[in-house]
Design a protein around this motif. Structure first.
Motif: not given
Length: 423
Positions: A48-68
């Motif tokens: 499990s983990g916490i993913v910190r975001l400034a704001k959600p991305q409409p297409g993937y929720l997370f940014g591309s770096g975090k996705i990879e």
């Protein structure tokens, strides 16, 4: 020999979105999400983990770096299901499934899975099925070609492919209409039961609270019943009612209800309104809190918000129960007990050890006795049925015969007075 159902390897992620106005403290939120996942018997939560975001991305929720980065973690751990502790749009869900090649469930989907696993009564099963279909209807946009759909369990909220979306939507709508009809029949039956109960002079005491606050443990202690009580979110789903004789007080009907949770899926709030109608009919509401939980204040606020949305009036008689004091360190326990003692209508107890229960029962009796008042009735000799009813309900304090009939002193509640007037 029966084969065990295959267990699904799951990973839980809590998106901590800084721009979210209703942002929760991330650590306890993740802990709750892991506990939700653990409430499903077919899941093994392996990370499990916490993913910190400034704001959600409409297409993937997370940014591309975090996705990879997450894709690599998911693959290395051989994860089959990722649970996102928050809402996902159908597009975000589909894109994440393609990117990580696993099944994704958001918070609503997970809670629906738990409810579908737990519902026992006919009504509970129908309500969950309706909520799941309403949710699924919005998700008919996924392609499942890259996923193995034959895994045991966790199939309820799954979606079909993109091929026959319109036909599927029509089929879901037809099924919803059918379920609504069945549910109306069940609700009618329950209304009849409630009307029958209204004729019984026992006041109703309803237990409400955040899931896992210890309502069912308290219910079992007070009633001697064996309602399922586990250290598990949503251990009880269907309302349970029992008669309880209060020491030196009236006989009451105690009602245990489904636990509340923050961000309860809207589909379920609507579906379970009927289940929670018992709270609306209650003479006294006991709000049970897990006082040992770090987020006890936030949980209490969530419960109050749901009660308000259900239409429970603010001035309805109620007591606040600070449960699980046995889980506090001694010095903290003493200060909590002192605080509870200073506040009117607040009781520090342990449903497990029984500490504080006697004082609570005394207060419940006082609250319900306070709702009774004396009235002098003058009945004619021809009012035999009314007089018999008063005796049946055990309301008569004294009686003397007059030339016209009987002069009777009764002690009763407003509810009983209204029932008498309707005779």
């Amino acid at each position: 020999m029966e084969h065990e159902r295959a267990r699904t390897r799951a990973w839980v992620l809590h998106p901590d979105i800084r721009s979210d106005a209703e942002r929760r403290t991330p650590e306890p939120a993740l802990e709750e999400a892991v506990a939700l996942a653990a409430a499903l018997p077919d899941l093994d939560v392996i990370g499990s983990g916490i993913v910190r975001l400034a704001k959600p991305q409409p297409g993937y929720l997370f940014g591309s770096g975090k996705i990879e980065e997450l894709a690599a973690e998911v693959k290395a751990a051989e994860v089959e299901l990722v649970l996102i502790d928050g809402p996902l749009s159908p597009v975000q869900q589909r894109n994440l499934e393609k990117a990580w090649k696993v099944k994704i469930l958001d918070r609503t989907g997970l809670i629906l899975e738990i409810f579908s696993d737990r519902a026992r009564t006919r009504e509970g099963v129908l309500q969950v099925e309706m909520a799941a279909l309403s949710y699924q209807r919005t998700r008919l946009v996924r392609a499942w070609t890259h996923l193995e759909r034959q895994r045991g369990g966790l199939g309820f909220v799954g979606g079909p492919g993109e091929t026959q979306i319109e036909a599927d939507r029509r089929a879901i709508d037809d099924q919803l209409v059918r379920l609504r009809r069945q549910l109306q029949k069940v609700v009618k039956t329950r209304e009849l039961h409630r009307k029958a109960r209204a004729k019984v002079p026992y006041p109703i005491v309803a237990l409400v609270g955040y899931t896992n606050a210890g309502k069912s443990t308290l219910f079992n202690r007070l009633t001697g019943a064996e309602v399922m009580a586990k250290d598990m979110l949503f251990a009880t789903l269907d309302p349970t009612m029992r008669r309880v004789q209060l020491p030196d007080g009236p006989e009451v009907i105690l009602s245990d209800t489904v636990g509340f949770i923050s961000n309860l899926p809207t589909e379920l709030v609507a579906a379970f309104r009927a289940t929670l109608e018992e709270v609306l009919a209650a003479d006294l509401v006991l709000h049970v809190r897990d006082i040992s939980h770090d987020e006890t204040e936030a949980q209490a606020a969530d419960v109050e918000a749901i009660l308000t949305s259900l239409g429970v009036e603010e001035d309805r008689p109620g007591l606040e129960i600070w449960n699980k004091i046995d889980q506090l360190p001694d010095e903290m326990r003493d200060s909590i007990a002192t605080r509870a003692g200073r506040e009117d209508g607040v009781f520090a107890i342990s449903a497990v050890t029984g500490e504080g229960i006697d004082a609570l029962l005394d207060r419940i009796a006082v609250e319900l006795q306070g709702a009774r008042h004396e009235t002098v009735l003058r009945l004619g000799f021809s009012d035999g049925r009314k007089r018999a009813w008063l005796f049946e309900q055990d309301l008569i304090q004294s009686e003397k015969q007059t030339e016209e009939g009987f002069e009777i002193l009764v002690l009763w509640t407003d509810k009983q007075e209204a029932q008498f007037a309707a005779l």
